[in-house]
Motif scaffolding. Structure first.
Motif, PDB file in Angstrom:
ATOM      1  N   LEU A  45       0.849  -1.197   0.000  1.00  0.00           N
ATOM      2  CA  LEU A  45       0.000   0.000   0.000  1.00  0.00           C
ATOM      3  C   LEU A  45       0.883   1.245   0.000  1.00  0.00           C
ATOM      4  CD1 LEU A  45      -2.407  -1.586   2.512  1.00  0.00           C
ATOM      5  CD2 LEU A  45      -3.155  -0.710   0.293  1.00  0.00           C
ATOM      6  N   SER A  46       0.518   2.187  -0.849  1.00  0.00           N
ATOM      7  CA  SER A  46       1.355   3.386  -0.993  1.00  0.00           C
ATOM      8  C   SER A  46       0.825   4.521  -0.106  1.00  0.00           C
ATOM      9  CB  SER A  46       1.345   3.837  -2.447  1.00  0.00           C
ATOM     10  OG  SER A  46       0.050   4.291  -2.790  1.00  0.00           O
ATOM     11  N   HIS A  47       1.655   5.548   0.036  1.00  0.00           N
ATOM     12  CA  HIS A  47       1.216   6.754   0.753  1.00  0.00           C
ATOM     13  C   HIS A  47      -0.047   7.306   0.103  1.00  0.00           C
ATOM     14  CE1 HIS A  47       4.715   7.458   3.471  1.00  0.00           C
ATOM     15  NE2 HIS A  47       5.310   6.660   2.598  1.00  0.00           N
ATOM     16  N   GLY A  48      -0.071   7.269  -1.241  1.00  0.00           N
ATOM     17  CA  GLY A  48      -1.231   7.793  -1.969  1.00  0.00           C
ATOM     18  C   GLY A  48      -2.481   6.963  -1.728  1.00  0.00           C
ATOM     19  N   ASN A  49      -2.343   5.624  -1.705  1.00  0.00           N
ATOM     20  CA  ASN A  49      -3.495   4.751  -1.421  1.00  0.00           C
ATOM     21  C   ASN A  49      -4.111   5.136  -0.075  1.00  0.00           C
ATOM     22  OD1 ASN A  49      -1.765   1.751  -2.548  1.00  0.00           O
ATOM     23  ND2 ASN A  49      -3.190   3.027  -3.693  1.00  0.00           N
ATOM     24  N   LEU A  50      -3.251   5.233   0.935  1.00  0.00           N
ATOM     25  CA  LEU A  50      -3.749   5.417   2.308  1.00  0.00           C
ATOM     26  C   LEU A  50      -4.302   6.816   2.527  1.00  0.00           C
ATOM     27  CD1 LEU A  50      -0.975   3.462   4.249  1.00  0.00           C
ATOM     28  CD2 LEU A  50      -3.230   2.676   3.526  1.00  0.00           C
ATOM     29  N   LEU A  51      -3.603   7.813   1.980  1.00  0.00           N
ATOM     30  CA  LEU A  51      -4.068   9.179   2.216  1.00  0.00           C
ATOM     31  C   LEU A  51      -5.366   9.454   1.465  1.00  0.00           C
ATOM     32  CD1 LEU A  51      -3.813  11.904   3.495  1.00  0.00           C
ATOM     33  CD2 LEU A  51      -2.217  12.597   1.693  1.00  0.00           C
ATOM     34  N   GLN A  89     -15.776  -6.390  -8.442  1.00  0.00           N
ATOM     35  CA  GLN A  89     -14.476  -5.876  -8.886  1.00  0.00           C
ATOM     36  C   GLN A  89     -14.423  -4.374  -8.633  1.00  0.00           C
ATOM     37  OE1 GLN A  89     -14.218  -7.029 -13.010  1.00  0.00           O
ATOM     38  NE2 GLN A  89     -14.212  -9.208 -12.525  1.00  0.00           N
ATOM     39  N   VAL A  90     -13.226  -3.879  -8.348  1.00  0.00           N
ATOM     40  CA  VAL A  90     -13.113  -2.463  -7.967  1.00  0.00           C
ATOM     41  C   VAL A  90     -11.907  -1.798  -8.612  1.00  0.00           C
ATOM     42  CG1 VAL A  90     -14.279  -2.722  -5.741  1.00  0.00           C
ATOM     43  CG2 VAL A  90     -11.807  -3.087  -5.889  1.00  0.00           C
ATOM     44  N   LYS A  91     -11.979  -0.473  -8.619  1.00  0.00           N
ATOM     45  CA  LYS A  91     -10.906   0.369  -9.150  1.00  0.00           C
ATOM     46  C   LYS A  91     -10.897   1.650  -8.329  1.00  0.00           C
ATOM     47  CE  LYS A  91      -9.707   0.433 -14.020  1.00  0.00           C
ATOM     48  NZ  LYS A  91     -10.075   0.812 -15.354  1.00  0.00           N
ATOM     49  N   GLY A  92      -9.747   2.278  -8.193  1.00  0.00           N
ATOM     50  CA  GLY A  92      -9.733   3.565  -7.497  1.00  0.00           C
ATOM     51  C   GLY A  92      -8.352   3.899  -6.974  1.00  0.00           C
ATOM     52  N   PRO A  93      -8.178   5.120  -6.468  1.00  0.00           N
ATOM     53  CA  PRO A  93      -6.857   5.546  -5.984  1.00  0.00           C
ATOM     54  C   PRO A  93      -6.424   4.798  -4.729  1.00  0.00           C
ATOM     55  CG  PRO A  93      -8.526   7.191  -5.448  1.00  0.00           C
ATOM     56  CD  PRO A  93      -9.191   6.175  -6.329  1.00  0.00           C
ATOM     57  N   ASN A  94      -7.384   4.099  -4.113  1.00  0.00           N
ATOM     58  CA  ASN A  94      -7.104   3.330  -2.894  1.00  0.00           C
ATOM     59  C   ASN A  94      -6.586   1.931  -3.195  1.00  0.00           C
ATOM     60  OD1 ASN A  94      -9.795   3.204  -4.007  1.00  0.00           O
ATOM     61  ND2 ASN A  94     -10.243   1.709  -2.418  1.00  0.00           N
ATOM     62  N   VAL A  95      -6.723   1.463  -4.429  1.00  0.00           N
ATOM     63  CA  VAL A  95      -6.376   0.067  -4.743  1.00  0.00           C
ATOM     64  C   VAL A  95      -4.853  -0.103  -4.839  1.00  0.00           C
ATOM     65  CG1 VAL A  95      -6.632  -1.806  -6.421  1.00  0.00           C
ATOM     66  CG2 VAL A  95      -8.586  -0.339  -5.879  1.00  0.00           C
ATOM     67  N   PHE A  96      -4.352  -1.125  -4.150  1.00  0.00           N
ATOM     68  CA  PHE A  96      -2.911  -1.374  -4.012  1.00  0.00           C
ATOM     69  C   PHE A  96      -2.218  -1.603  -5.348  1.00  0.00           C
ATOM     70  CE2 PHE A  96      -2.336  -6.251  -3.977  1.00  0.00           C
ATOM     71  CZ  PHE A  96      -3.442  -6.451  -4.783  1.00  0.00           C
ATOM     72  N   ALA A  97      -0.884  -1.526  -5.317  1.00  0.00           N
ATOM     73  CA  ALA A  97      -0.101  -1.676  -6.552  1.00  0.00           C
ATOM     74  C   ALA A  97       0.126  -3.142  -6.881  1.00  0.00           C
ATOM     75  CB  ALA A  97       1.231  -0.969  -6.394  1.00  0.00           C
ATOM     76  N   ALA A 129      -8.033  -0.902   1.271  1.00  0.00           N
ATOM     77  CA  ALA A 129      -8.660  -0.111   2.346  1.00  0.00           C
ATOM     78  C   ALA A 129     -10.179  -0.053   2.080  1.00  0.00           C
ATOM     79  CB  ALA A 129      -7.997   1.231   2.487  1.00  0.00           C
ATOM     80  N   MET A 130     -10.836   1.059   2.364  1.00  0.00           N
ATOM     81  CA  MET A 130     -12.305   1.039   2.309  1.00  0.00           C
ATOM     82  C   MET A 130     -12.856   1.209   0.892  1.00  0.00           C
ATOM     83  SD  MET A 130     -13.105   0.277   5.300  1.00  0.00           S
ATOM     84  CE  MET A 130     -11.639  -0.712   5.204  1.00  0.00           C
ATOM     85  N   LEU A 131     -13.900   0.423   0.601  1.00  0.00           N
ATOM     86  CA  LEU A 131     -14.478   0.390  -0.747  1.00  0.00           C
ATOM     87  C   LEU A 131     -15.892   0.943  -0.821  1.00  0.00           C
ATOM     88  CD1 LEU A 131     -13.265  -3.180  -1.726  1.00  0.00           C
ATOM     89  CD2 LEU A 131     -12.574  -1.043  -2.821  1.00  0.00           C
ATOM     90  N   THR A 132     -16.719   0.516   0.130  1.00  0.00           N
ATOM     91  CA  THR A 132     -18.112   0.973   0.124  1.00  0.00           C
ATOM     92  C   THR A 132     -18.497   1.370   1.543  1.00  0.00           C
ATOM     93  OG1 THR A 132     -19.216  -1.080   0.768  1.00  0.00           O
ATOM     94  CG2 THR A 132     -18.668  -0.842  -1.577  1.00  0.00           C
ATOM     95  N   SER A 133     -19.544   2.189   1.639  1.00  0.00           N
ATOM     96  CA  SER A 133     -20.027   2.559   2.973  1.00  0.00           C
ATOM     97  C   SER A 133     -21.491   2.952   2.891  1.00  0.00           C
ATOM     98  CB  SER A 133     -19.222   3.751   3.505  1.00  0.00           C
ATOM     99  OG  SER A 133     -19.805   4.258   4.687  1.00  0.00           O
TER     100      SER A 133
END
Ligand code: MCA
Ligand code: AMP
Length: 519
Positions: free
Chosen positions: A184-190, A367-375, A315-319
């Motif tokens: 997980l990158s700094h960008g994913n987590l932030l 299936q998911v996509k987004g800035p939170n998805v790991f490398a 990290a989080m996907l839906t809420s």
């Protein structure tokens, strides 16, 4: 123009309140003295630990593997690792030597931090794997890490990071084979933390009760980042205690927990509308929240639990919504049994086994996509490739649907996984250990309903010809090898396992057969 520092710690530090002498963390374990840490303490302690790490002249991207009991200092070590620009690798305290040996050999950490009581066996494993630095950290603020950090300066310039730089590796098991380290990158987590701050309406004056372990996404990222990014005070419990949490509620506003924590609090007569009068938000996740728990909580407290869904890889996907969500026609209802809407910035689709998109209401793979998805998985490019579609979507292994109102419901998993009290148990791993025991021919581990843990593992074992393996002895043998939450709660020795015409073990039949064991 130089790019701003994308180090997650820089964003967390920038959110510290102006009054650095205000209380940031107050410990709240029953029977223990209350300790308070100001924001200045957090800043100074993370600077000192970061300077200690920097003094070790570690290579760029060095992993700092940590297996210690939960404490404020353990949390500060995580922040210091970010601050110094290294990669944090948290390990569940329940893991035993065979498990730790695998993680250390796979991750090749430059630094290992463990409890003093485990130094003997952990350091042996670490030194054998080439780790040069092994420190100790205990939950009573002792250990060589703090002794060494005490000699370091409390001034430290936050290491410069780019959004894609790795911040943490979280090991998560696969359906076959060994655990994979999700990078997980700094960008994913932030990006995830900043979005949740907004989506869950964090506001000035919020106070979090932190009662989860800090070696998984829920406690380490969702809860901790949420409070820090809001400059919010935390009540800090080393171990979840339902009575202590309820007693803190009049002085707090936000609580996060796995379903088991809610079940245990509901068993306390002290949980009533008066106890929760100051609370703003109860969040649940990591495992399915039973509709009974959701409804009972509503009736007892007047609060509707907000259920969300995530993974170590994403990290989080839906809420469920905290307030009216304009993206979904202003709907604000938190619907029990669902995990709500895809979070802002997260794209979610449901596909069938042939890779065809499914219409609203139909069940398929999420299936998911987004800035939170790991490398990807640490040093496992092939596994990484398998888990992504050709067009770049991550296959969660969860099975679900999206209804006409936009709510996502998880109905099952295509991955063979048991979630017990919020911890993941991978049957393939446990079966591998059982099959190696004397007298065992083969085994199957299935998840069955459990009133406290939601789901627990039950082992069904067949003997080798002429052998008579003993169920209790099997459990006892596993206890010496595996983390305690992975131990099957019951074991049965049977003549043969049910199989379909293809020869595959029919776990659904075993599950059915044992479904009433604990209920
Ligand atoms: C403890 N035991 C368990 C579990 N925990 N058995 C099955 N499942 C469990 N989760 C057993 C131990 O083996 C032991 O058995 C006995 O219970 C007492 O152990 P103890 O450690 O004292 O238990 P406890 O303190 O009561 O712990 C229960 C707990 C804990 C508080 C519910 O499991 C917990 O903190 N769970 C939260 C996990 C979490 O944070 N998950 C988030 C993952 P024996 O006596 O026989 O040895 S992050 C995630 O999933 C994603 C990304 C997400 O969406 O958040
Ligand atoms: P982990 O491997 O610890 O990252 O666990 C991630 C898995 O936990 C997901 O793939 C889901 O199967 C499960 N999970 C997380 N949150 C929920 C939820 N609210 N409801 C059902 N399952 C969940």
């Amino acid at each position: 123009m130089t790019a701003p520092n994308a180090n997650l710690f820089a964003a967390l530090r920038a959110a510290f309140p102006q009054d650095l002498d205000a209380v940031a963390v107050e410990t709240a374990d029953p029977g223990q003295p209350v300790l308070t840490y100001s924001w200045r303490d957090l800043d100074r302690a993370t600077a000192m630990m970061a300077n200690l790490l920097a003094s070790l002249k570690l290579p760029a991207g060095a992993r700092i593997a940590v297996q210690v009991e939960k404490s404020v200092e353990a949390m500060l070590l995580y922040l210091a690792t970010l601050r110094a620009g290294y990669v944090f690798l948290p390990l569940n305290t329940a893991y035993q030597s065979a498990e730790i040996e695998y993680f250390i050999a796979n991750a090749e950490p430059s630094v290992v931090v463990c409890a003093a009581k485990n130094f003997g066996w952990v350091s042996k494993i670490a030194f054998k794997a080439g780790t040069k630095n092994v420190f100790t950290l205990n939950d009573d603020r002792t250990g060589s890490l703090l002794e060494r950090a005490a000699h370091c300066s409390d001034q430290h310039t936050i290491a410069l990071k780019k959004p894609d730089d790795m911040a943490a590796i979280l090991y998560t098991s696969g359906t076959t084979g060994r655990s994979k380290g999700a990078m997980l990158s700094h960008g994913n987590l932030l990006s995830n933390a900043a979005m949740l701050k907004d989506y869950w309406g964090w506001k000035p004056g919020d106070v979090l009760i932190h009662a989860l372990p800090i070696f998984h996404v829920h406690g380490l990222f969702v809860a901790l980042h949420g409070a820090l990014l809001n400059g919010s005070k935390m009540f800090w419990l080393g171990k979840f205690d339902p009575k202590a949490v309820i007693a803190l509620m009049p002085r707090a506003t936000v609580f996060m927990g796995v379903p088991t924590l809610y079940v245990r609090m509901l068993a306390e007569p002290a949980l009533n509308r008066d106890a929760v009068r100051n609370m703003r938000l109860f969040i649940a996740g990591s495992a399915p929240l039973l509709i009974e728990t959701f409804t009972e909580w509503q009736q007892r407290t007047g609060h509707t639990i907000l259920e969300r869904y995530g993974m170590s890889e994403t990290a989080m996907l839906t809420s469920n919504p905290y307030a009216a969500d304009a993206r979904y026609g202003g709907q604000s209802e938190r619907r029990g049994g669902t995990v709500g809407f895809p979070l802002p910035g997260v794209s979610l689709r449901v596909q069938d086994d042939e890779g065809q998109a499914l219409p609203t209401g139909e069940i398929g793979g999420i299936q998911v996509k987004g800035p939170n998805v790991f490398a990807g998985y640490w040093r496992m490019p092939e596994k990484t490739k398998e888990e992504f579609t050709a067009d770049g979507w991550f296959k969660t292994g969860d099975v679900g649907k999206v209804d006409e109102r936009g709510y996502v419901t998880i109905v099952g998993r295509s991955k063979d996984l048991i979630i017990s009290g919020g911890y993941n148990v991978y049957p393939a791993e446990i079966e591998g250990y059982i099959n190696e025991l004397p007298g065992v021919a083969e085994s199957a581990l299935v998840g069955v309903p459990h009133p406290d843990f939601g789901e627990v593992g039950v082992a069904v074992v067949t003997p080798r010809p002429g052998a008579t393996p003993d169920a209790d002895a099997i459990i006892a043998a596993l206890k010496s090898k595996l983390a305690n939450f992975k131990i099957p709660k019951r074991c049965f020795v049977v003549a043969e396992l049910p199989r379909n015409t293809m020869g595959k073990v029919q776990k659904n039949l075993l599950r059915d057969q044992h479904k009433a064991l604990f209920t």
